[in-house]
Motif scaffolding. Structure first.
Motif: not given
Length: 232
Positions: A185-190
């Motif tokens: 979920h690094e993409d969602v957080e970015l």
């Protein structure tokens, strides 16, 4: 309005010798399409080799216009961040607001217009483009594919976020601290951070990529795990 001068594609890979060739083939077509349309834009692909022990590095070594970034991150967020930093070093001297980063995955095939579409949306003033993905139907049962279609509206204004289909300016990325070093979920957080920062952004339905429907997860609780739970 953002006039892109340099474009970097970042692809994290961990033991992806089987699927990476198709990804790189599709990226070569996308880069060529961009070069044909916008020959003044410098473009390069960065593949982050995260603790690879198979033949992934050999595949990258044989590709023109592709740079290997070896790391031992063990987390996809850290791997993506390392790729962006390598891209930033390559584009040193270019205004970060004119440096575009396109993010995808090693098990994903992008369409030929993937980069030209992102550059056009940047020219419209967007600093963030959130694309869509479709699972490869060959990897799903008919029932799973039908459930996927029911749950995913993929037109403009969609609500989905995938690291396999993102684009953003280096300036906007730096302003929010980049990809968090998370295992998932690094993409969602970015994207959440970028939206909160007030940049102009678009959820674009016309820039779809096809990603593997495999169930052997590279990231815990990620896309593979979601597919595995369809219909459960």
């Amino acid at each position: 309005m953002t006039s892109v001068a340099a474009l970097a594609v970042v692809v994290p890979a961990r033991d992806e010798e089987r699927l990476l060739p198709a990804c790189l083939d599709s990226l070569a077509f996308a880069v060529q399409s961009l070069t044909d349309a916008r020959p003044t834009i410098a473009c390069r692909v960065f593949v982050v080799l995260d603790s690879c022990v198979d033949g992934t590095a050999d595949i990258v070594a044989g590709r023109r216009g592709v740079t290997a970034v070896p790391v031992a991150a063990g987390r996809v967020g850290a791997a993506r961040a390392a790729g962006v930093e390598a891209a930033a070093e390559w584009a040193r001297g270019v205004d970060p607001s004119r440096t575009w980063v396109a993010s995808t995955d090693a098990d994903t095939v992008v369409p030929p217009h993937w980069l030209t579409a992102q550059v056009a949306l940047a020219a419209d003033g967007h600093a963030l483009v959130v694309g869509t993905v479709l699972p490869d139907p060959r990897d799903l049962t008919d029932h799973e594919h039908a459930l996927w279609r029911e749950r995913h509206v993929l037109g403009d204004g969609h609500e989905h976020v995938h690291g396999a289909n993102l684009g953003f300016t280096l300036a906007a990325y730096r302003r929010v601290g980049g990809f968090p070093h998370l295992p998932v979920h690094e993409d969602v957080e970015l994207v959440r951070a970028l939206r909160a920062s007030g940049v102009s952004w678009i959820a674009a339905g016309g820039v779809a990529a096809v990603t593997s429907g495999r169930r052997e997860a590279r990231a815990p609780h990620g896309f593979a795990a979601y597919l595995d739970g369809l219909g459960a």
